[in-house]
Scaffold this active site. Structure first.
Site, PDB file in Angstrom:
ATOM      1  N   HIS A 129      64.233  69.837  41.328  1.00 38.79           N
ATOM      2  CA  HIS A 129      65.022  70.305  40.182  1.00 38.79           C
ATOM      3  C   HIS A 129      66.370  69.585  40.252  1.00 38.79           C
ATOM      4  O   HIS A 129      66.836  69.241  41.341  1.00 38.79           O
ATOM      5  CB  HIS A 129      65.208  71.810  40.350  1.00 38.79           C
ATOM      6  CG  HIS A 129      65.850  72.515  39.196  1.00 38.79           C
ATOM      7  ND1 HIS A 129      67.207  72.481  38.967  1.00 38.79           N
ATOM      8  CD2 HIS A 129      65.321  73.292  38.213  1.00 38.79           C
ATOM      9  CE1 HIS A 129      67.483  73.210  37.898  1.00 38.79           C
ATOM     10  NE2 HIS A 129      66.359  73.713  37.419  1.00 38.79           N
ATOM     11  N   ASP A 206      64.873  74.743  48.837  1.00 35.53           N
ATOM     12  CA  ASP A 206      65.217  75.313  47.540  1.00 35.53           C
ATOM     13  C   ASP A 206      64.124  76.322  47.209  1.00 35.53           C
ATOM     14  O   ASP A 206      63.015  75.944  46.833  1.00 35.53           O
ATOM     15  CB  ASP A 206      65.296  74.195  46.497  1.00 35.53           C
ATOM     16  CG  ASP A 206      65.408  74.729  45.073  1.00 35.53           C
ATOM     17  OD1 ASP A 206      65.356  75.964  44.885  1.00 35.53           O
ATOM     18  OD2 ASP A 206      65.549  73.906  44.148  1.00 35.53           O
ATOM     19  N   LYS A 232      65.495  85.241  39.086  1.00 30.07           N
ATOM     20  CA  LYS A 232      64.086  84.850  38.997  1.00 30.07           C
ATOM     21  C   LYS A 232      63.189  85.845  39.726  1.00 30.07           C
ATOM     22  O   LYS A 232      61.969  85.691  39.753  1.00 30.07           O
ATOM     23  CB  LYS A 232      63.888  83.448  39.583  1.00 30.07           C
ATOM     24  CG  LYS A 232      64.530  82.348  38.730  1.00 30.07           C
ATOM     25  CD  LYS A 232      64.048  80.995  39.172  1.00 30.07           C
ATOM     26  CE  LYS A 232      64.985  79.865  38.784  1.00 30.07           C
ATOM     27  NZ  LYS A 232      64.882  79.475  37.373  1.00 30.07           N
ATOM     28  N   CYS A 370      64.478  70.577  33.693  1.00 27.91           N
ATOM     29  CA  CYS A 370      65.544  70.151  34.608  1.00 27.91           C
ATOM     30  C   CYS A 370      64.965  69.341  35.758  1.00 27.91           C
ATOM     31  O   CYS A 370      65.410  69.446  36.900  1.00 27.91           O
ATOM     32  CB  CYS A 370      66.339  71.331  35.147  1.00 27.91           C
ATOM     33  SG  CYS A 370      67.241  72.193  33.875  1.00 27.91           S
TER      34      CYS A 370
END
Lengths: 413, 154
Positions: A129, A206, A232, A370
């Protein structure tokens, strides 16, 4: 094993926890398949936001009065909930941030400033990302370090043998996604960490996509940093987490200066506070942290193992049903995947698909997610992406398939 | 409720499938790139100018049906027009897709471009329809910086 879990998983009961799912969009029942962008929130989370401001609101770590102590206790409790959620050794290894992006930036600036010099290397992967690309590019520009990229194959899997060859004493950090937001690839992060550690190189994961879908155990993974976002995983926006091993966090300089992060201040010299306060300058997102704790309680009550099993089954069904539509190409066909189905359809741009599905009440993401380098790798400008959560159903996937057929009809008459 | 069949009319789908003036002009008097960073739509516009007259116009790029059809229809609309006339069309088109100009009641010079009026019911798609127009305008202005709808539509 899977069937047993399925039998225990009452998705209709779970859907009742999410008031937004009852909503109609464009005259249709909302079908929310954009969970990789943000998840919906259960009633307990919505109530907790309200309760915080009605009953608990005060600044933390500052007052002797009742409310300040209450807010401080709740805030600190939330940190312990996060610690247990990812099985960290110490609660002070949990730093509250605004989200994954800030967590990664914190490491890039703080760890980077301390340890990265000209000629050094940072390794990321081809499926990152933008938030796990740009902070490292900025660091490299400022220090003269070099950014290196682990390649991926046509299925969207990291080439681990290539990665092993990239490791050398100049590499100061490896930063990779646990679960890819654009492709749904679940990376072999344990193997990546073992390889990096054999060269004494720390690894940042991540975890923005992984945290709501898998049971995370940072000690089992042995990762050095783990970044994720509250929004999220059924929590509010504006709150996120950086986990870091305390020996590393202790060596790193503060990211931002201000209140709360100091031990003492004079105009001549300031001494910094200990972890985690050293990295939490200013009044934090108190409500966000407390409510993230509530979201974690909620996820624990549902059970992340059960969530993972149910979603695995759901993704398998979606791959089969959507993949069977003529002209569909699934982007991201790794053996190990979770929660994300990215696809293109001959002759119909993902944006047009997104608009047509929206008219059916179906929310998907259309675009580059993204992750423009991923799009470039596959030679496409964009994909349509359906991303699932444990409150989605097979019926919703059937409706998605019908919506895609409708788009075909609109375009091909 | 917004009407899909108005957005995806046959004419628009036809321009999407068979875009007009989908060509590189080489050498061109002006070459301008436009970009919609949110969705990745990308367009390059080529102009052949004779004083103030747009003698020829071509475009290349990738994007959704709305952006491609809009670019295609734009090229047929501005070919043979003066810069000033093209500017006027830009202004009218822009106001139409934003819902500020009603082609049925307000005076305009849009002709067949009114087929794209349905976009006004889909606010998320206004940028798609206007990318080519912003890019044309920058090309006529001779500013060589890439046009971004993020900067122009906010």
């Amino acid at each position: 094993m899977l069937t047993v879990m399925k039998a225990n998983f009452d998705v209709q009961q779970i859907r009742k926890d999410f008031p937004i799912l009852k909503q109609e969009v464009n005259g249709r029942q909302l079908i929310y398949l954009d969970n990789a962008a943000t998840s919906q929130k259960p009633q307990v989370v919505i109530d907790a936001i309200n309760r915080y401001y009605k009953e608990q609101n005060a600044n933390v770590h500052r007052g002797v009065h009742f409310l300040s102590q209450l807010a401080t206790r709740e805030y600190d409790d939330a940190r312990v909930k996060v610690q247990r959620f990812i099985n960290a050794a110490e609660s002070h290894e949990i730093i509250f941030t605004r989200g994954t992006t800030e967590s990664i930036n914190l490491v890039a600036y703080s760890y980077g400033r301390k340890f990265v010099r000209e000629g050094d290397e940072i390794i990321i992967s081809a499926m990152e990302h933008h938030s796990n690309i740009v902070p490292w590019q900025i660091l490299c520009e400022q220090t003269g370090a070099k950014l290196r990229v682990i390649p991926i194959n046509d299925d969207g899997e990291l080439l681990i043998d290539e990665f092993a060859l990239m490791l050398n004493p100049r590499v100061k950090l490896v930063a990779v996604a646990h679960l890819s937001n654009a492709l749904g690839t679940l990376n072999p992060v344990k193997r990546i960490i073992e390889l990096a550690h054999s060269h004494d190189i720390p690894v940042l994961l991540d975890g923005a996509q992984a945290a709501p879908h898998l049971k995370i155990d940072v000690r089992d993974l042995d990762c050095d940093f783990y970044a994720f976002s509250g929004h999220k995983m059924c929590g509010p926006t504006g709150i996120g987490v950086l986990y870091g091993k305390s020996e590393l966090l202790n060596m790193m300089p503060p990211f931002m200066g201000g209140g709360d992060m100091i031990a003492s201040v004079t105009f001549e010299k300031t001494t910094y506070n200990v972890l985690p306060a050293k990295f939490e300058a200013g009044t934090p997102h108190i409500e966000g942290a407390i409510v993230l704790g509530v979201a974690i309680d909620y996820l624990n009550s549902v059970g992340l193992d059960r969530v993972a099993a149910y979603e695995h089954e759901l993704l398998g069904y979606a791959t089969e049903v959507i993949g069977a539509i003529p002209g569909i190409k699934i982007i991201g066909t790794a053996r190990e995947k979770a929660s994300v189905l990215s696809f293109t359809l001959d002759g119909i741009h993902p944006h047009d698909m997104g608009t047509i599905l929206d008219q059916e009440g179906i929310a998907i993401r259309a675009g580059h997610h993204c992750a423009q380098p991923v799009m470039k790798r596959f030679g496409i400008p964009a994909t349509a992406r359906a991303s699932f959560a444990f409150y989605n159903t097979r019926e919703e996937i059937d409706a998605l398939a019908e919506g895609i057929q409708k788009a075909v009809e609109v375009f091909n008459g | 409720m917004a009407d899909l069949s108005e957005l995806y009319q046959q004419v628009i789908l036809d321009h999407n499938k068979k875009p007009r003036n989908f060509k590189v002009i080489n050498p061109a008097d002006r070459e301008q790139e436009g970009y919609n960073p949110l969705c990745g739509d990308q367009i390059t516009i080529y102009l052949k100018l004779s004083d103030d007259l747009i003698e020829d116009v071509g475009f290349q790029g990738s994007g959704c049906a709305i952006s491609k059809a809009s670019a295609s229809m734009m090229t047929t609309a501005v070919k043979g027009k003066t810069k000033e006339e093209a500017e006027l069309l830009f202004d009218e088109f822009h106001r139409m897709v934003k819902g500020e100009l009603n082609p049925e009641t307000d005076p305009h010079h849009l002709g067949r471009l009114t087929i794209l009026a349905g976009v006004r019911e889909f606010p998320a798609r206004v940028k798609c329809a206007s990318l080519s127009w912003h890019t044309l305008r920058a090309a006529l202005g001779g500013n060589n910086e890439t046009v971004s709808t993020e900067l122009t539509e906010e």
